[in-house]
Motif scaffolding. Structure first.
Motif, mmCIF file in Angstrom:
data_model
loop_
_atom_site.group_PDB
_atom_site.id
_atom_site.type_symbol
_atom_site.label_atom_id
_atom_site.label_comp_id
_atom_site.label_asym_id
_atom_site.label_seq_id
_atom_site.Cartn_x
_atom_site.Cartn_y
_atom_site.Cartn_z
ATOM 1 N N MET A 36 0.845 -1.192 0.000
ATOM 2 C CA MET A 36 0.000 0.000 0.000
ATOM 3 C C MET A 36 0.882 1.245 0.000
ATOM 4 S SD MET A 36 -2.857 0.838 2.885
ATOM 5 C CE MET A 36 -3.797 2.356 2.931
ATOM 6 N N GLY A 37 0.465 2.250 -0.743
ATOM 7 C CA GLY A 37 1.201 3.512 -0.775
ATOM 8 C C GLY A 37 0.704 4.382 -1.901
ATOM 9 N N ALA A 38 0.871 5.675 -1.741
ATOM 10 C CA ALA A 38 0.460 6.616 -2.777
ATOM 11 C C ALA A 38 1.374 6.482 -3.996
ATOM 12 C CB ALA A 38 0.505 8.040 -2.228
ATOM 13 N N ASN A 39 1.008 7.139 -5.079
ATOM 14 C CA ASN A 39 1.868 7.158 -6.266
ATOM 15 C C ASN A 39 3.246 7.691 -5.881
ATOM 16 O OD1 ASN A 39 -0.071 6.202 -8.060
ATOM 17 N ND2 ASN A 39 -0.864 8.239 -8.493
ATOM 18 N N GLY A 40 4.291 7.008 -6.339
ATOM 19 C CA GLY A 40 5.649 7.436 -6.022
ATOM 20 C C GLY A 40 6.173 6.920 -4.697
ATOM 21 N N ALA A 41 5.405 6.050 -4.034
ATOM 22 C CA ALA A 41 5.835 5.539 -2.726
ATOM 23 C C ALA A 41 6.927 4.481 -2.837
ATOM 24 C CB ALA A 41 4.637 4.974 -1.962
ATOM 25 N N GLY A 42 7.117 3.912 -4.039
ATOM 26 C CA GLY A 42 8.171 2.920 -4.235
ATOM 27 C C GLY A 42 7.659 1.502 -4.412
ATOM 28 N N LYS A 43 6.332 1.337 -4.556
ATOM 29 C CA LYS A 43 5.750 -0.002 -4.624
ATOM 30 C C LYS A 43 6.239 -0.789 -5.840
ATOM 31 C CE LYS A 43 1.507 1.474 -4.811
ATOM 32 N NZ LYS A 43 1.860 2.905 -4.953
ATOM 33 N N THR A 44 6.139 -0.185 -7.023
ATOM 34 C CA THR A 44 6.520 -0.906 -8.241
ATOM 35 C C THR A 44 8.024 -1.149 -8.285
ATOM 36 O OG1 THR A 44 4.611 -0.085 -9.474
ATOM 37 C CG2 THR A 44 6.490 -0.838 -10.766
ATOM 38 N N THR A 45 8.820 -0.223 -7.776
ATOM 39 C CA THR A 45 10.271 -0.442 -7.709
ATOM 40 C C THR A 45 10.587 -1.632 -6.817
ATOM 41 O OG1 THR A 45 10.740 1.904 -8.071
ATOM 42 C CG2 THR A 45 12.491 0.582 -7.097
ATOM 43 N N LEU A 46 9.909 -1.721 -5.686
ATOM 44 C CA LEU A 46 10.105 -2.867 -4.798
ATOM 45 C C LEU A 46 9.676 -4.161 -5.484
ATOM 46 C CD1 LEU A 46 10.916 -3.969 -2.059
ATOM 47 C CD2 LEU A 46 8.632 -3.375 -1.213
ATOM 48 N N PHE A 47 8.533 -4.128 -6.176
ATOM 49 C CA PHE A 47 8.086 -5.275 -6.977
ATOM 50 C C PHE A 47 9.162 -5.711 -7.958
ATOM 51 C CE2 PHE A 47 3.534 -6.653 -8.060
ATOM 52 C CZ PHE A 47 3.240 -6.933 -6.742
ATOM 53 N N SER A 48 9.710 -4.735 -8.653
ATOM 54 C CA SER A 48 10.694 -5.030 -9.697
ATOM 55 C C SER A 48 11.948 -5.668 -9.116
ATOM 56 C CB SER A 48 11.053 -3.758 -10.460
ATOM 57 O OG SER A 48 9.921 -3.271 -11.162
ATOM 58 N N MET A 49 12.327 -5.288 -7.906
ATOM 59 C CA MET A 49 13.483 -5.912 -7.269
ATOM 60 C C MET A 49 13.172 -7.345 -6.860
ATOM 61 S SD MET A 49 15.369 -2.903 -5.052
ATOM 62 C CE MET A 49 13.905 -2.218 -4.240
ATOM 63 N N ILE A 50 11.979 -7.585 -6.323
ATOM 64 C CA ILE A 50 11.598 -8.947 -5.934
ATOM 65 C C ILE A 50 11.535 -9.854 -7.149
ATOM 66 C CG2 ILE A 50 9.756 -10.345 -4.923
ATOM 67 C CD1 ILE A 50 9.066 -7.901 -3.152
ATOM 68 N N ALA A 51 11.062 -9.311 -8.287
ATOM 69 C CA ALA A 51 10.919 -10.106 -9.513
ATOM 70 C C ALA A 51 12.207 -10.218 -10.308
ATOM 71 C CB ALA A 51 9.828 -9.498 -10.394
ATOM 72 N N GLY A 52 13.280 -9.556 -9.877
ATOM 73 C CA GLY A 52 14.553 -9.654 -10.574
ATOM 74 C C GLY A 52 14.723 -8.692 -11.733
ATOM 75 N N ASN A 53 13.755 -7.781 -11.930
ATOM 76 C CA ASN A 53 13.885 -6.805 -13.020
ATOM 77 C C ASN A 53 14.887 -5.704 -12.704
ATOM 78 O OD1 ASN A 53 10.646 -7.576 -12.989
ATOM 79 N ND2 ASN A 53 11.550 -7.588 -15.031
ATOM 80 N N VAL A 54 15.068 -5.419 -11.421
ATOM 81 C CA VAL A 54 15.947 -4.335 -10.976
ATOM 82 C C VAL A 54 16.766 -4.850 -9.796
ATOM 83 C CG1 VAL A 54 16.025 -2.018 -9.952
ATOM 84 C CG2 VAL A 54 14.344 -2.520 -11.734
ATOM 85 N N ALA A 55 18.045 -4.522 -9.773
ATOM 86 C CA ALA A 55 18.909 -4.937 -8.662
ATOM 87 C C ALA A 55 18.842 -3.917 -7.530
ATOM 88 C CB ALA A 55 20.355 -5.067 -9.140
ATOM 89 N N PRO A 56 18.804 -4.354 -6.277
ATOM 90 C CA PRO A 56 18.896 -3.408 -5.166
ATOM 91 C C PRO A 56 20.241 -2.685 -5.176
ATOM 92 C CG PRO A 56 18.180 -5.582 -4.406
ATOM 93 C CD PRO A 56 18.657 -5.749 -5.814
ATOM 94 N N SER A 57 20.223 -1.422 -4.795
ATOM 95 C CA SER A 57 21.488 -0.700 -4.613
ATOM 96 C C SER A 57 22.207 -1.215 -3.376
ATOM 97 C CB SER A 57 21.223 0.808 -4.489
ATOM 98 O OG SER A 57 20.584 1.297 -5.647
ATOM 99 N N SER A 58 21.431 -1.619 -2.375
ATOM 100 C CA SER A 58 21.979 -2.257 -1.180
ATOM 101 C C SER A 58 20.884 -3.094 -0.546
ATOM 102 C CB SER A 58 22.508 -1.215 -0.181
ATOM 103 O OG SER A 58 21.466 -0.357 0.248
ATOM 104 N N GLY A 59 21.266 -3.978 0.358
ATOM 105 C CA GLY A 59 20.316 -4.877 0.979
ATOM 106 C C GLY A 59 20.223 -6.191 0.217
#
Length: 246
Positions: A36-59
């Motif tokens: 849950m979060g407003a537009n720009g809260a980071g939801k899709t970016t987090l999704f993309s990291m879990i799905a392997g589309n984007v690498a975390p900068s750290s963590g």
């Protein structure tokens, strides 16, 4: 409860912009977890990291104890599948052929075309697209394309399914049908699901727990009733002035 997914102090930066900052949570097998979060809260970016589309900068992100690689094909072979907010079928291919792509390249990596076809015929019947399986994907309605997204994800044999606003743009009856379908496939395929959805009533209805993001950070996590009554969530969504006025 068995832990399926571990997100550990995950941050993602794009140049000077931090889209996700130091987010941590666990997800359990069989759970429906809302983001849950407003537009720009980071939801899709987090999704993309879990799905392997984007690498975390750290963590670190662990799925069944294994690090999720920053490659969607490899993440898919671990058992992670996702849909996209903007549906992305292969428009010149048939509905059946779109589904077969997942069967051939997902975690099952089916090598027999006839078997991949049989698998997808069954899945398309599940999602209500069997009558359209030989039509071009481009001819489907929005609701049909969203069902195809789900079918293609299912054909990869996932254990974790990430649903990114699969209800967006649907009318009320289509939303009810989609909700029933999601619950049916969750039980039939023993899936765990993470869902992003802007219709809060729907998110509250579907989720066992909800993680709330605000400006890229985790604001809180809890049951739908805990999230819906939390002053921090109310303030983040309504704004301080509106909260005072209420």
């Amino acid at each position: 409860m068995t832990t399926l997914l571990q997100v550990r102090q995950v941050t993602r930066r794009f140049g000077g912009i931090t889209a996700v900052s130091d987010v941590s949570f666990d997800m359990f097998q069989g759970e429906v977890l809302g983001l849950m979060g407003a537009n720009g809260a980071g939801k899709t970016t987090l999704f993309s990291m879990i799905a392997g589309n984007v690498a975390p900068s750290s963590g670190q992100i662990l799925f069944e104890g294994k690090a999720v690689p920053a490659r969607p094909d490899q993440a898919s072979r671990l058992g992670i599948a996702r849909t996209f907010q903007i549906v992305r079928p292969f428009p010149g291919m048939t509905v059946l052929e779109n589904c077969m792509v997942g069967a051939l390249y997902g975690s099952g990596r089916e090598r027999d075309l006839n078997q991949a076809r049989r698998i997808c015929e069954g899945i398309l019947e599940e999602v209500g697209l069997s009558a359209q399986m030989f039509k071009a994907a481009a001819t489907l309605t929005l609701a049909g394309r969203k069902r195809l997204e789900i079918a293609r994800a299912l054909s990869t044999h996932p254990r974790l399914l990430l649903l990114d606003e699969v209800l967006a743009g649907l009318n009320a009856s289509e939303v009810d049908e989609a909700l029933a379908l999601i619950e049916e496939i969750r039980q039939r395929h023993s899936l765990s699901i993470i869902i992003i959805e802007h219709v809060m009533k729907v998110l509250m209805r579907m989720s066992h727990r909800i993680v709330v993001l605000h400006e890229g950070k985790k604001l809180m996590e809890g049951t739908p009733s805990q999230v819906g009554s939390d002053p921090r969530v109310i303030k983040a969504y309504l704004g301080e002035k509106n909260v005072r006025a209420a």
